[in-house]
Design an enzyme around this catalytic site. Structure first.
Site, PDB file in Angstrom:
ATOM      1  N   GLU A   1      -6.941  -6.147  -1.208  1.00 37.43           N
ATOM      2  CA  GLU A   1      -7.086  -5.192  -0.099  1.00 37.43           C
ATOM      3  C   GLU A   1      -6.005  -4.143  -0.203  1.00 37.43           C
ATOM      4  OE1 GLU A   1      -5.848  -4.004   4.166  1.00 37.43           O
ATOM      5  OE2 GLU A   1      -4.760  -4.899   2.476  1.00 37.43           O
TER       6      GLU A   1
ATOM      7  N   CYS B   1       0.804  -1.225   0.000  1.00 38.27           N
ATOM      8  CA  CYS B   1       0.000   0.000   0.000  1.00 38.27           C
ATOM      9  C   CYS B   1       0.835   1.272   0.000  1.00 38.27           C
ATOM     10  CB  CYS B   1      -0.918   0.006   1.226  1.00 38.27           C
ATOM     11  SG  CYS B   1      -0.034   0.063   2.815  1.00 38.27           S
TER      12      CYS B   1
END
Length: 354
Positions: free
Chosen positions: A147, A100
């Protein structure tokens, strides 16, 4: 190994569906999944709990590999760039919490300050999404669950997320669903993450409805902790002065002081530096303390028997980078439920509301 100890908690996929109206016979075999960028195994615990079986995993970080192996008895493959997609075993579900940092607010700010590229232009981590695309294109699994940080939806004024959805939907032909879920309904931590779920068939799917109220921080705190987790006078003075300096300049920085009755801020991989984002209030006149690694383990929803074989600094990094296990488990249960139904199933809302 952890996967053996989880058997007592595992719900058979058919058991999950036994009371669902409109269920017809789905795939008879145990659903298999691959665990990409697996970290310390949060996705694996979640999907094994809903009756799935992991057939392959990968992560380039040697410290994460050590923790994963200590808990699951197998060492993940290394850098995904060195793996031929044809060497990955066949599977039904692709799971990936792809890195991320290229998309997170903190990561983008840091890279901008250093003059480094971010998003898809991050040469080290930004192109890992397209490795996922290559694997999906080759193996054509029934489903995937991705995710990432909430800011993925806003990165590049929304263009990054648009590219991701368009690639999954238009180029690969998947039916795609996405939703931002806050983990605070499951653990005492405000942690918003975007989940992207896709199905090769046009299946009915809905994200889980979170519990009405989540737990408080006191439920994960240890009764007593070693003194090394209490902030020194020097560090506590520094953090207070630093926060005051930023407030005076109109900036948003502040340490996250929280009581056992509260809910923590988002824990990040930088927690090992000073613990500023989550400091436990020990009362008037007492310096606060940081969380212990075991408390971080609980904060991310990992089981109590999860083995932590690495240093505190590495443990903080690993839990800060992880998924929240019960959130993924709730999503996984819905994915399995959808895959076990006929692809043509649609709920009769009129009948249910009558």
């Amino acid at each position: 190994m952890l996967n053996e100890r989880l058997v007592k908690n595992k719900n058979c996929a058919k058991g999950l569906l036994s009371d669902v109206e409109g269920v017809c016979e789905g795939p008879a075999h145990t659903l298999r999944f691959v665990d990409l960028f697996c970290g310390i195994g949060g996705f694996r615990i979640a999907f094994e709990r809903v009756g799935c079986s992991c057939v392959w995993s990968c992560d380039w970080d040697k410290h994460a590999q050590k923790t994963y192996e200590a808990n699951f008895g197998e060492k993940p493959h290394g850098d995904i760039h060195t793996v031929a997609v044809g060497d990955i075993p066949s599977f039904d579900i692709l799971c990936a919490g792809f890195p991320c940092q290229p998309f997170s607010i903190a990561g983008v700010s840091k890279k901008n300050s250093l003059g480094h590229k971010h998003g898809f232009d991050d040469e080290r981590q930004g192109n890992l999404f397209f490795e996922i695309v290559n694997i999906l294109k080759y193996h054509k699994p029934a489903s995937f669950v991705l995710e990432n940080v909430k800011n993925l939806k806003n990165h590049g004024k929304g263009r990054t997320f648009e590219i991701i959805i368009r690639t999954l939907r238009d180029e690969l032909g998947y039916h795609v669903y996405h939703k931002i879920i806050d983990a605070r309904a499951y653990v005492p931590q405000h942690r918003e993450r975007v989940f992207i779920v896709g199905f090769r068939d046009n299946r009915y799917f809905e994200f889980p409805e979170p519990p009405a109220a989540g737990p408080k921080l006191g439920t994960i705190l240890e009764a007593s902790v070693p003194e090394k987790y209490i902030l020194t006078d020097h560090l506590w003075r520094y953090l207070q002065a630093y926060a005051q300096k930023h407030r005076a300049a109109g900036n948003g920085f502040s340490f996250g002081l929280v009581t056992p009755e509260g809910v923590a801020r988002t824990m990040s991989a930088r927690y090992y530096k000073d613990g500023a984002e989550i400091l436990i209030d020990r009362g008037p006149g007492l310096n606060p303390r940081r969380l212990t690694p075991r408390e971080c383990c609980r904060l991310m929803g990992f089981p109590e028997e999860f083995i932590i074989p690495v240093s505190d600094a590495q443990a903080y990094r690993q839990f800060g980078n992880s998924v929240v296990v019960p959130v993924v488990e709730a999503v996984a249960a819905k994915v399995v439920e959808s895959l076990r139904r006929c692809a043509s199933y649609r709920p009769d809302f009129a009948l249910k509301s009558a």
